[in-house]
Design a protein around this motif. Structure first.
Motif, mmCIF file in Angstrom:
data_model
loop_
_atom_site.group_PDB
_atom_site.id
_atom_site.type_symbol
_atom_site.label_atom_id
_atom_site.label_comp_id
_atom_site.label_asym_id
_atom_site.label_seq_id
_atom_site.Cartn_x
_atom_site.Cartn_y
_atom_site.Cartn_z
ATOM 1 N N GLN A 284 0.847 -1.210 0.000
ATOM 2 C CA GLN A 284 0.000 0.000 0.000
ATOM 3 C C GLN A 284 0.879 1.257 0.000
ATOM 4 O OE1 GLN A 284 -3.104 0.213 3.017
ATOM 5 N NE2 GLN A 284 -3.361 2.406 2.735
ATOM 6 N N HIS A 285 1.887 1.268 0.862
ATOM 7 C CA HIS A 285 2.919 2.306 0.783
ATOM 8 C C HIS A 285 4.162 1.675 0.167
ATOM 9 C CE1 HIS A 285 1.063 5.242 3.953
ATOM 10 N NE2 HIS A 285 0.395 5.174 2.828
ATOM 11 N N TYR A 286 4.754 2.391 -0.776
ATOM 12 C CA TYR A 286 5.814 1.781 -1.587
ATOM 13 C C TYR A 286 7.049 2.667 -1.728
ATOM 14 C CZ TYR A 286 2.773 4.661 -4.378
ATOM 15 O OH TYR A 286 1.988 5.702 -4.791
ATOM 16 N N ASP A 287 6.909 3.995 -1.529
ATOM 17 C CA ASP A 287 8.102 4.855 -1.612
ATOM 18 C C ASP A 287 9.092 4.426 -0.533
ATOM 19 O OD1 ASP A 287 6.899 6.313 -3.567
ATOM 20 O OD2 ASP A 287 6.573 8.122 -2.365
ATOM 21 N N ASN B 4 -6.292 0.502 4.891
ATOM 22 C CA ASN B 4 -7.003 -0.380 3.962
ATOM 23 C C ASN B 4 -6.431 -1.801 3.952
ATOM 24 O OD1 ASN B 4 -8.786 1.623 3.275
ATOM 25 N ND2 ASN B 4 -7.751 2.195 1.365
ATOM 26 N N GLU C 94 -10.787 5.245 7.794
ATOM 27 C CA GLU C 94 -10.206 4.424 8.873
ATOM 28 C C GLU C 94 -11.285 3.923 9.829
ATOM 29 O OE1 GLU C 94 -9.184 7.435 8.021
ATOM 30 O OE2 GLU C 94 -7.150 7.118 7.235
ATOM 31 N N HIS D 180 -1.808 14.869 6.536
ATOM 32 C CA HIS D 180 -2.053 14.105 5.315
ATOM 33 C C HIS D 180 -3.505 13.695 5.118
ATOM 34 C CE1 HIS D 180 -1.824 10.883 8.287
ATOM 35 N NE2 HIS D 180 -2.503 10.148 7.444
ATOM 36 N N HIS E 186 3.965 14.179 3.867
ATOM 37 C CA HIS E 186 3.470 12.979 3.173
ATOM 38 C C HIS E 186 3.437 13.276 1.658
ATOM 39 C CE1 HIS E 186 0.484 10.020 1.830
ATOM 40 N NE2 HIS E 186 0.561 9.425 3.007
ATOM 41 N N PRO E 187 3.753 12.275 0.806
ATOM 42 C CA PRO E 187 3.787 12.532 -0.645
ATOM 43 C C PRO E 187 2.487 13.143 -1.176
ATOM 44 C CG PRO E 187 4.306 10.205 -0.145
ATOM 45 C CD PRO E 187 4.140 10.899 1.155
HETATM 46 C C1 UD1 Z 1 -2.924 5.797 4.651
HETATM 47 C C2 UD1 Z 1 -4.031 5.359 5.620
HETATM 48 C C3 UD1 Z 1 -4.117 6.332 6.777
HETATM 49 C C4 UD1 Z 1 -2.754 6.531 7.428
HETATM 50 C C5 UD1 Z 1 -1.745 6.949 6.363
HETATM 51 C C6 UD1 Z 1 -0.368 7.126 6.939
HETATM 52 C C7 UD1 Z 1 -5.962 4.244 4.584
HETATM 53 C C8 UD1 Z 1 -7.382 4.399 4.232
HETATM 54 N N1 UD1 Z 1 -5.326 5.353 4.965
HETATM 55 O O1 UD1 Z 1 -3.303 7.047 4.110
HETATM 56 O O2 UD1 Z 1 -5.009 5.825 7.747
HETATM 57 O O3 UD1 Z 1 -2.870 7.518 8.412
HETATM 58 O O4 UD1 Z 1 -1.710 5.929 5.357
HETATM 59 O O5 UD1 Z 1 0.522 7.588 5.980
HETATM 60 O O6 UD1 Z 1 -5.441 3.154 4.519
HETATM 61 N N2 UD1 Z 1 1.612 7.772 -1.966
HETATM 62 C C9 UD1 Z 1 2.893 7.899 -2.418
HETATM 63 N N3 UD1 Z 1 3.825 6.990 -1.997
HETATM 64 C C10 UD1 Z 1 3.530 5.997 -1.126
HETATM 65 C C11 UD1 Z 1 2.210 5.871 -0.688
HETATM 66 C C12 UD1 Z 1 1.261 6.767 -1.088
HETATM 67 O O7 UD1 Z 1 3.210 8.780 -3.196
HETATM 68 O O8 UD1 Z 1 4.430 5.229 -0.766
HETATM 69 C C13 UD1 Z 1 0.598 8.763 -2.389
HETATM 70 C C14 UD1 Z 1 -0.190 8.330 -3.591
HETATM 71 O O9 UD1 Z 1 -0.454 9.447 -4.354
HETATM 72 C C15 UD1 Z 1 -1.462 7.805 -3.009
HETATM 73 C C16 UD1 Z 1 -1.638 8.711 -1.791
HETATM 74 O O10 UD1 Z 1 -0.307 8.957 -1.335
HETATM 75 O O11 UD1 Z 1 -2.510 7.850 -3.902
HETATM 76 C C17 UD1 Z 1 -2.446 8.143 -0.686
HETATM 77 O O12 UD1 Z 1 -1.923 6.895 -0.263
HETATM 78 P P1 UD1 Z 1 -2.887 5.830 0.470
HETATM 79 O O13 UD1 Z 1 -2.123 4.648 0.899
HETATM 80 O O14 UD1 Z 1 -4.080 5.584 -0.389
HETATM 81 O O15 UD1 Z 1 -3.419 6.641 1.721
HETATM 82 P P2 UD1 Z 1 -2.666 7.575 2.776
HETATM 83 O O16 UD1 Z 1 -3.152 8.957 2.583
HETATM 84 O O17 UD1 Z 1 -1.196 7.356 2.765
#
Ligand code: UD1
Length: 381
Positions: free
Chosen positions: A38-41, A98, A130, A209, A241-242
């Motif tokens: 879900q997070h990859y950076d 998620n 959440e 974020h 946050h990105p």
């Molecule tokens: C997610 C969690 C949130 C948590 C947060 C911590 C859900 C619903 N939300 O939100 O509860 O507080 O993580 O960071 O699961 N992106 C990047 N690089 C990454 C990851 C994300 O650029 O490594 C960008 C992308 O544009 C992506 C956006 O961040 O579309 C959102 O990422 P996502 O994982 O969907 O939700 P978070 O806002 O990170």
């Protein structure tokens, strides 16, 4: 030997699985770490595995970003495959992202027992994704490990039998305690010019974020305008946050911030005005930065808990919190995102310091130990 799968997907999961992985390892119980992607950076994921001395994930699902349904669906499809292949005796999920609900649901449908760590927290605000994730995960889990009495009450009110609820404390605090001394050695304060000749400047830390704060231009602009006024008194440091970085650019708010850290090589020579924006920090640097701050402003969940243990004043830029114990017993104040309110609460803290410094029950660094104790008693007898 029981087969355990430990799931992580997003940044706030990594500090929660670290003590569990460690405790299982200490007791010679193997576990398979599944990273959903879900997070990859690197700054949102890899750095944390290094900082938290976590073993590399055994399985990486690589699902990436997407709409909620896309992301949740992709994780379910991939994780179901893993479960069918590994046939685990137990799946452990943590937190409320998620990845948490997706893996819990895939496992529950295959009749694999699920343990939810950090169960029972409720903001009572279903507009937050959440909150949906928390409710669903709790209702399909078999073992609900809670951090506080509020969570126990919430679960009982929703009809979850007491026999499934285990009040064990807070695994995030296990991690904070374990790495606190190491964090003291981080040089982030020197790098940012906040510590010169051993003398520490006063500063604030910001994290932001949530879609409710960053997805509308007026709201984000209002928050920055308040914090730019605060920055006339003390620097406001913002590891961003990105998603928030992307919004600053797309809303053309760059003129309201100053880029520092890796964004700007000569940052220390430049005059730093406004909020200082930098890429996300790793766990160790961020813990050090937070633990010396005069005030932390945040919309994160975990940071409300960490500041409570550190005794650092925290202003939560949301209308509610699923962690009311941090307000009642800790240093947290929920202020929403109104610029004037943020500013007056910040000035009040700079004048009067934090309120309340009680340590919530079982936030003592031994939560993972209690969790593994419960699980081994159930599965190994
Ligand atoms: C997610 C969690 C949130 C948590 C947060 C911590 C859900 C619903 N939300 O939100 O509860 O507080 O993580 O960071 O699961 N992106 C990047 N690089 C990454 C990851 C994300 O650029 O490594 C960008 C992308 O544009 C992506 C956006 O961040 O579309 C959102 O990422 P996502 O994982 O969907 O939700 P978070 O806002 O990170």
């Amino acid at each position: 030997m029981m087969k355990i799968v430990l799931v992580a997907g997003a940044r706030p999961n990594f500090m929660k699985i670290a003590p569990l992985s460690n405790e299982l390892q200490k007791r010679g119980i193997g576990c398979t770490i599944v990273h959903t992607g879900q997070h990859y950076d690197d700054t949102m994921s890899k750095t944390f595995f290094k900082d938290l001395q976590l073993p590399q994930p055994d399985i990486y699902l690589g699902v990436g970003s997407g709409t909620h349904a896309e992301q949740t669906g992709k994780i379910m499809i991939e994780f179901e495959r893993v479960c069918l292949q590994l046939k685990p005796d137990l799946v452990i999920v943590v937190g409320d992202v998620n990845s948490t609900v997706a893996c819990a649901l895939a496992a529950a449908k295959l009749c694999i027992p699920v343990a939810h760590v950090e169960a029972g927290l409720r903001s009572f605000d279903r507009s937050m994704p959440e909150e949906i994730n928390r409710i669903l995960t709790d209702h399909i889990s078999d073992y609900l490990f809670t951090t506080c009495e509020d969570a126990n009450k919430n679960l009982r009110k929703e009809g979850i039998p007491s026999s499934k609820i285990f009040f064990v404390g807070n695994v995030m605090i296990d991690t904070l305690k374990r790495f606190f001394d190491l964090a003291r050695e981080s040089d982030i304060l020197d790098k940012l010019g906040l510590k010169k000749d051993g003398k520490l400047s006063k500063y604030a830390v910001l994290t932001l974020h949530r879609p409710s704060n960053v997805d509308q231009k007026d709201v984000l602009k209002g928050i920055f305008s308040a914090l730019n006024r605060l920055s006339k008194k003390i620097p406001v440091i913002f590891p961003a946050h990105p998603r928030t970085l992307e919004r600053i650019k797309s809303f053309a708010l760059d003129n309201m911030v100053t880029y520092v850290g890796k964004f700007s090589r000569n940052d220390l020579k430049k005059s730093k005005k406004n909020v200082w924006v930098m890429p996300p920090l790793g766990y160790i640097d961020f813990l050090n930065l937070m633990s010396h701050a005069s005030v932390v402003l945040t919309d994160s969940g975990g940071i409300q808990e960490e500041t409570t243990i550190l005794g650092i004043p925290c202003l939560t830029l949301r209308d509610n919190t699923e962690r009311p114990i941090t307000v009642r017993e800790g240093t947290n104040i929920v202020v929403g995102n109104d610029p004037e309110r943020i500013l007056s609460a910040s000035f009040d803290i700079l004048e009067n310091g934090p309120h309340g410094k009680k340590i919530p029950k079982f936030w003592d660094g031994k939560a993972a130990d209690r969790i593994v104790e419960v699980l081994t008693a159930r599965f190994m007898t």
